[in-house]
Design a protein around this motif. Structure first.
Motif, PDB file in Angstrom:
ATOM      1  N   SER A 257      69.493   7.327  13.026  1.00 56.67           N
ATOM      2  CA  SER A 257      69.224   7.358  11.592  1.00 56.67           C
ATOM      3  C   SER A 257      67.966   8.147  11.265  1.00 56.67           C
ATOM      4  CB  SER A 257      69.082   5.917  11.061  1.00 56.67           C
ATOM      5  OG  SER A 257      68.832   5.913   9.666  1.00 56.67           O
ATOM      6  N   ALA A 258      66.989   8.069  12.187  1.00 55.07           N
ATOM      7  CA  ALA A 258      65.718   8.793  11.966  1.00 55.07           C
ATOM      8  C   ALA A 258      65.765  10.193  12.533  1.00 55.07           C
ATOM      9  CB  ALA A 258      64.585   8.007  12.612  1.00 55.07           C
ATOM     10  N   GLY A 259      66.897  10.584  13.117  1.00 57.46           N
ATOM     11  CA  GLY A 259      67.014  11.921  13.697  1.00 57.46           C
ATOM     12  C   GLY A 259      66.259  12.073  14.996  1.00 57.46           C
ATOM     13  N   GLU A 260      66.057  10.944  15.718  1.00 59.39           N
ATOM     14  CA  GLU A 260      65.255  10.976  16.943  1.00 59.39           C
ATOM     15  C   GLU A 260      66.061  10.714  18.202  1.00 59.39           C
ATOM     16  OE1 GLU A 260      62.397   7.975  16.226  1.00 59.39           O
ATOM     17  OE2 GLU A 260      61.328   9.105  14.658  1.00 59.39           O
ATOM     18  N   ALA A 261      67.375  10.464  18.090  1.00 64.21           N
ATOM     19  CA  ALA A 261      68.183  10.141  19.271  1.00 64.21           C
ATOM     20  C   ALA A 261      68.339  11.350  20.182  1.00 64.21           C
ATOM     21  CB  ALA A 261      69.543   9.631  18.829  1.00 64.21           C
TER      22      ALA A 261
END
Length: 261
Positions: A257-261
């Motif tokens: 969701s935070a674009g950090e995966a």
């Protein structure tokens, strides 16, 4: 013409030879059919993903299932220990159900946290991303948990907000037909669509006793009961809470969701 005399030894030898021949025949058949069985199992799983993603059409052949799956679905391997994507294995062939039995690829779940009663948690899981024009439309997550009689294996699909249910389905279980087996009923599964998973960051979505009161402030987090199948329904609730919680996919969902995966 003389007849061969029947003796215990002769009978034993004939029996052993017959058993040996049958064993060889069964083993050979299993070996020959194994690739076909594995391919059928793969297609069945792909079909289940397409159903959850609303990409499946009745009457689709195996070839059509493969074609739609390859064009619309992107399998990704996730490290459940960190919540990050991983390239440790090929997500197209990785079998996380087999990984559970491998001590190098799974670990015991502490009893007080094993709410889904699955005992061991694999280190890696395959998630399925349905995308359109580069944008995530749905995310399909594999889940499992114990019901009344069996471990229920299935998928939960989330909408692009990663908090709203887009679908739920099961591809393997041994629950009682007509009771717990109603988890396969499309009418009951449809009641999950649009429900919210999280409240204040915690998974609270559950199957309740009776029917959901649409006027209740908790209605968005509740699903109607299955008549006569309380333990199966409780198992589904525990399954959802485990796999969408911190021991399951929650760390990955937060990073995605935070674009950090």
């Amino acid at each position: 013409m003389s007849k061969l005399k029947e003796t215990p030894t002769r009978t034993l030898v004939v029996t052993l030879v017959l058993c040996l021949v049958c064993s060889i025949a069964v083993s050979a058949a299993a070996l020959i059919l194994r690739p076909t069985q594995q391919e059928n199992a793969l297609v069945d799983r792909q079909r289940a993903v397409l159903v959850i993603a609303e990409l499946w059409q009745p009457g689709m052949s195996s070839d059509e299932v493969r074609e739609v799956f390859s064009s619309r679905v992107t399998p990704r391997l996730v490290d459940l220990r960190t919540g990050d994507y991983s390239d440790a294995f090929d997500p197209h062939t990785f079998d996380q159900n087999k990984a559970v039995a491998d001590s190098a690829l799974s670990s015991m779940i502490p009893e007080d946290r094993d709410i889904a009663s699955i005992r061991r948690l694999e280190h890696y899981a395959v998630v399925y991303q349905i995308e359109q024009n580069g944008e995530l439309e749905r995310l399909v997550l594999p889940v499992r948990g114990y019901g009344l009689w069996s471990t229920m294996y299935g998928f939960v699909a989330l909408q692009s907000d990663l908090e709203t249910v887009a679908g739920i389905g099961f591809y393997q279980h041994g629950e009682t037909p007509g009771l717990g087996g109603e988890i396969d009923n499309p009418n009951w599964q449809a009641k999950w669509v649009g429900k919210k998973v999280y409240q204040d960051g915690e998974p609270v979505l559950r199957v309740i006793k009776g029917s959901v009161n649409p006027q209740s402030p908790q209605a968005d987090y509740q699903v109607d009961a299955i008549a006569g199948a309380t333990l199966t329904a409780n198992g589904v609730t525990h399954m959802i809470h485990f796999w969408l919680g911190e021991d399951g996919f929650a760390p990955f969902l937060k990073k995605l969701s935070a674009g950090e995966a």
